[in-house]
Design an enzyme around this catalytic site. Sequence first.
Site, PDB file in Angstrom:
ATOM      1  N   ARG A  50       0.805  -1.212   0.000  1.00  0.00           N
ATOM      2  CA  ARG A  50       0.000   0.000   0.000  1.00  0.00           C
ATOM      3  C   ARG A  50       0.848   1.277   0.000  1.00  0.00           C
ATOM      4  O   ARG A  50       0.488   2.282  -0.562  1.00  0.00           O
ATOM      5  CB  ARG A  50      -0.907   0.016   1.225  1.00  0.00           C
ATOM      6  CG  ARG A  50      -2.308  -0.396   0.887  1.00  0.00           C
ATOM      7  CD  ARG A  50      -3.162  -0.365   2.083  1.00  0.00           C
ATOM      8  NE  ARG A  50      -2.432  -0.895   3.242  1.00  0.00           N
ATOM      9  CZ  ARG A  50      -2.965  -1.088   4.430  1.00  0.00           C
ATOM     10  NH1 ARG A  50      -4.215  -0.789   4.632  1.00  0.00           N
ATOM     11  NH2 ARG A  50      -2.273  -1.588   5.419  1.00  0.00           N
ATOM     12  N   ASP A 177       3.718 -24.975   3.213  1.00  0.00           N
ATOM     13  CA  ASP A 177       3.900 -25.267   4.623  1.00  0.00           C
ATOM     14  C   ASP A 177       5.411 -25.239   4.770  1.00  0.00           C
ATOM     15  O   ASP A 177       6.102 -26.116   4.243  1.00  0.00           O
ATOM     16  CB  ASP A 177       3.350 -26.655   4.976  1.00  0.00           C
ATOM     17  CG  ASP A 177       3.520 -26.944   6.461  1.00  0.00           C
ATOM     18  OD1 ASP A 177       4.627 -26.713   6.985  1.00  0.00           O
ATOM     19  OD2 ASP A 177       2.559 -27.382   7.103  1.00  0.00           O
ATOM     20  N   HIS A 178       5.946 -24.218   5.426  1.00  0.00           N
ATOM     21  CA  HIS A 178       7.400 -24.037   5.328  1.00  0.00           C
ATOM     22  C   HIS A 178       8.181 -25.218   5.915  1.00  0.00           C
ATOM     23  O   HIS A 178       9.330 -25.417   5.596  1.00  0.00           O
ATOM     24  CB  HIS A 178       7.844 -22.686   5.904  1.00  0.00           C
ATOM     25  CG  HIS A 178       7.899 -22.612   7.392  1.00  0.00           C
ATOM     26  ND1 HIS A 178       6.791 -22.410   8.170  1.00  0.00           N
ATOM     27  CD2 HIS A 178       8.943 -22.714   8.249  1.00  0.00           C
ATOM     28  CE1 HIS A 178       7.159 -22.376   9.439  1.00  0.00           C
ATOM     29  NE2 HIS A 178       8.454 -22.559   9.526  1.00  0.00           N
ATOM     30  N   LYS A 182      12.001 -27.597   4.773  1.00  0.00           N
ATOM     31  CA  LYS A 182      13.177 -27.803   5.625  1.00  0.00           C
ATOM     32  C   LYS A 182      13.899 -29.055   5.173  1.00  0.00           C
ATOM     33  O   LYS A 182      13.287 -30.110   5.015  1.00  0.00           O
ATOM     34  CB  LYS A 182      12.762 -27.929   7.096  1.00  0.00           C
ATOM     35  CG  LYS A 182      12.225 -26.632   7.667  1.00  0.00           C
ATOM     36  CD  LYS A 182      11.943 -26.765   9.156  1.00  0.00           C
ATOM     37  CE  LYS A 182      11.217 -25.544   9.679  1.00  0.00           C
ATOM     38  NZ  LYS A 182      12.001 -24.712  10.573  1.00  0.00           N
ATOM     39  N   GLU A 216       9.632 -24.873  21.090  1.00  0.00           N
ATOM     40  CA  GLU A 216      10.102 -23.500  20.878  1.00  0.00           C
ATOM     41  C   GLU A 216      10.365 -22.843  22.221  1.00  0.00           C
ATOM     42  O   GLU A 216       9.733 -23.181  23.225  1.00  0.00           O
ATOM     43  CB  GLU A 216       9.046 -22.696  20.119  1.00  0.00           C
ATOM     44  CG  GLU A 216       8.807 -23.206  18.710  1.00  0.00           C
ATOM     45  CD  GLU A 216       7.888 -22.277  17.931  1.00  0.00           C
ATOM     46  OE1 GLU A 216       8.391 -21.325  17.337  1.00  0.00           O
ATOM     47  OE2 GLU A 216       6.666 -22.499  17.952  1.00  0.00           O
ATOM     48  N   ASP A 235      -2.412 -23.853  15.095  1.00  0.00           N
ATOM     49  CA  ASP A 235      -1.243 -23.116  14.589  1.00  0.00           C
ATOM     50  C   ASP A 235      -0.108 -24.053  14.160  1.00  0.00           C
ATOM     51  O   ASP A 235       0.636 -23.743  13.242  1.00  0.00           O
ATOM     52  CB  ASP A 235      -0.743 -22.150  15.676  1.00  0.00           C
ATOM     53  CG  ASP A 235       0.423 -21.289  15.197  1.00  0.00           C
ATOM     54  OD1 ASP A 235       0.327 -20.760  14.063  1.00  0.00           O
ATOM     55  OD2 ASP A 235       1.417 -21.148  15.930  1.00  0.00           O
ATOM     56  N   HIS A 240       2.218 -28.187  10.403  1.00  0.00           N
ATOM     57  CA  HIS A 240       3.618 -28.617  10.435  1.00  0.00           C
ATOM     58  C   HIS A 240       3.805 -30.037  10.980  1.00  0.00           C
ATOM     59  O   HIS A 240       4.481 -30.868  10.378  1.00  0.00           O
ATOM     60  CB  HIS A 240       4.464 -27.646  11.264  1.00  0.00           C
ATOM     61  CG  HIS A 240       4.316 -26.206  10.844  1.00  0.00           C
ATOM     62  ND1 HIS A 240       4.198 -25.827   9.537  1.00  0.00           N
ATOM     63  CD2 HIS A 240       4.268 -25.061  11.561  1.00  0.00           C
ATOM     64  CE1 HIS A 240       4.095 -24.497   9.468  1.00  0.00           C
ATOM     65  NE2 HIS A 240       4.124 -24.012  10.688  1.00  0.00           N
ATOM     66  N   LYS A 337       5.203 -23.547  23.312  1.00  0.00           N
ATOM     67  CA  LYS A 337       5.978 -22.312  23.428  1.00  0.00           C
ATOM     68  C   LYS A 337       6.644 -22.274  24.803  1.00  0.00           C
ATOM     69  O   LYS A 337       6.179 -22.904  25.753  1.00  0.00           O
ATOM     70  CB  LYS A 337       5.054 -21.097  23.307  1.00  0.00           C
ATOM     71  CG  LYS A 337       4.181 -21.089  22.053  1.00  0.00           C
ATOM     72  CD  LYS A 337       4.933 -20.598  20.850  1.00  0.00           C
ATOM     73  CE  LYS A 337       4.049 -20.538  19.626  1.00  0.00           C
ATOM     74  NZ  LYS A 337       4.784 -20.477  18.376  1.00  0.00           N
TER      75      LYS A 337
HETATM   76  C1  BG6 Z   1       4.615 -20.875  12.329  1.00  0.00           C
HETATM   77  C2  BG6 Z   1       3.749 -20.713  13.541  1.00  0.00           C
HETATM   78  O1  BG6 Z   1       3.879 -21.445  11.279  1.00  0.00           O
HETATM   79  O2  BG6 Z   1       5.724 -21.704  12.638  1.00  0.00           O
HETATM   80  C3  BG6 Z   1       4.550 -20.124  14.679  1.00  0.00           C
HETATM   81  O3  BG6 Z   1       2.662 -19.849  13.233  1.00  0.00           O
HETATM   82  C4  BG6 Z   1       5.810 -20.926  14.916  1.00  0.00           C
HETATM   83  O4  BG6 Z   1       3.771 -20.075  15.862  1.00  0.00           O
HETATM   84  C5  BG6 Z   1       6.579 -21.169  13.625  1.00  0.00           C
HETATM   85  O5  BG6 Z   1       6.620 -20.204  15.820  1.00  0.00           O
HETATM   86  C6  BG6 Z   1       7.710 -22.153  13.841  1.00  0.00           C
HETATM   87  O6  BG6 Z   1       8.512 -22.230  12.689  1.00  0.00           O
HETATM   88  P1  BG6 Z   1      10.075 -22.545  12.800  1.00  0.00           P
HETATM   89  O7  BG6 Z   1      10.529 -22.668  11.376  1.00  0.00           O
HETATM   90  O8  BG6 Z   1      10.678 -21.383  13.509  1.00  0.00           O
HETATM   91  O9  BG6 Z   1      10.199 -23.825  13.564  1.00  0.00           O
END
Ligand code: BG6
Length: 456
Positions: A50, A177-178, A182, A216, A235, A240, A337
Site C-alpha cells: 500500500r 507449509d514451510h 526444511k 520452541e 497453529d 507442520h 511455546k
Molecule cells: C509458524 C507458527 O507457522 O511456525 C509459529 O505460526 C511458529 O507459531 C513457527 O513459531 C515455527 O517455525 P520454525 O521454522 O521457527 O520452527
Amino acid sequence: MDSDIKMKALDIVIFGGSGDLSLRKLMPALYFLYGRGEIDEGCRILGLSRGKLDRDAFRAQVLEKLKLYLGADYNAAQAEAFAGLLDYRDLDISDNRSWDKLKAYLDPAGARAVIYYMAVPPTLFAPVCEQLGHNGLNWDSSRLVVEKPLGEDTDSAARVGEILSSVFQEGQIYRIDHYLGKEAVQNILAFRFEDGRVETIWNRDHIENIQITVAETVGVEGRAAFLDRAGILRDMIQNHLMQILCFIAMDRPKSLTADDVRDQKVRIVQSLRPITAQNIQDHVVRAQYGSGVAVSGYQQEIEGMDIAGNGEVFIAVRVYVDNDRWRDVPFYLRTGKKLSKRFARVVVQFKAGEAISRVIFNTDMTIQIEEETISGVVQNKRIPDAYEKLLGDVIAGDQSYFVRHDEIIASWKWIDGIRKAWDAAPLEMYEYAAGSMGPNASDDLLAIAGHKWFEE
Ligand code: BG6
C-alpha cells in the site's frame, strides 16, 4: 505448462512486497536463487504494497534487510546485481486503477510467466485472488503461492479453497507449509526410500512408538490475539506436525511426482483415528505456561488485552494411524511455546530386541541410528532456508512439497474433531513452568502405554 513457464521470461509479483515475510524470508531466498542462477537476469521481481515507495527506495530497503538478515552470507556485488531485478508499485486492492497499472506492467498478452506470492494477511487472499481473476491476470502460465493459515476449520478452509480454485487450477496453486521446505524434513523421505531395507522394518511389527516434537523457546510475542484464538493445535499440529507425521507414516509413492506423493499423504491423514469426547481424556494434553524464573506466565502476558485466554500454547496428542502398516502404534505429537530448548525431533522407537533401537531425525539434519550418527551435518555448508527450497520448486514447477487442497480439508476435519471433543467433554488446561518441557500430564500420556519421551 511446466515447460511453458521455463521457456518464458519470469515475473515474480509479491503482494505485501515491503512487509515482514517478504523482507525477512522471500528476498533472501530469491537472492540465493539468483546467486545460483535459478533466477536469470531477465526476471523481474515486483513488490506491491500500500505504501508509496519508489523503485530506488524499495531497492535500498531490500538491500538493507538483506545485509541484516544474511550476515556473513551477504555479498555486496551480488546483492547490488540482484537489486537490479527489483521494482515496486503501490497497490490499493479495491482501486481498479491500481489493477490497470499492474496489468500494464505485466505483459498483457501473458507472454511472460508470472508467479504471484501472497505475502499478505489471510483476509486479503480472497480479494486479491478475485481481482487477479477479474482482471484476467490468471494466465495458464501463472502460479499462485499462498501460505497458512488457510482457514481456521473445515468450512472456512473449504471456502478459501473455492475462491482460489475459481481463479486458478489446482496445478497452479502452491500452498506453502514451510516445514516441507526444511531439509531435515525432506531427509525423512530420502532416508526411508533411498535404501530399500528401511521399508522392511518401517512398520508395526518392528516399531513400538513414534515421537514428533517441535519445541520452541519463544512465547506468544506480538501474536497473542491470533494464538489465543487459534491455539497451538491449529497453529502447529494441523499443518507442520501433520506434514512430518505424513512423511514418517506414508507408503512409498508409485513415483516421486507431486500427485503420487500427495496421494499417499492424504491417505495417512484420512486414516487418523478420530479423537472423540469418549477418548480425548487420555489422548490429548493441553496447557499454558505459568511463570518461571524471571519469566511471566501466559495469563500475565495477556492481562489487559482483550483476549479470552483460552488458547493452549502447549499440546501433546496420542494419535493412531489406522492402516495395516501402523495399526495400534502410537504416534505422539508434542509442541509448545516457552519450552526449555528450541528443537524439532522425530524419534522412531523400535521394539525391544530389534537390531535397531531408535532412529532419530534431528533439526540439525543428523540422523542417528541407535547412538551412532551415520549421516552428519556438513558443517561448512550453508543449509538452504525452507523458503529458498520452496521458491526454487515453484520456479521449477514442482508441487511435490506443497500441500494439496484435499489434504488440507482432511487435516482440518481431524482437527475439528478434537476441538468438538474438548468442547463436549471439558478438557483440563494444565499449567507448566516456562522453561520446562511441558506439564507432567504430557509424560503421563506416554506412561499409560509404558512409553517415555526421549530426552537427550
Ligand atoms: C509458524 C507458527 O507457522 O511456525 C509459529 O505460526 C511458529 O507459531 C513457527 O513459531 C515455527 O517455525 P520454525 O521454522 O521457527 O520452527
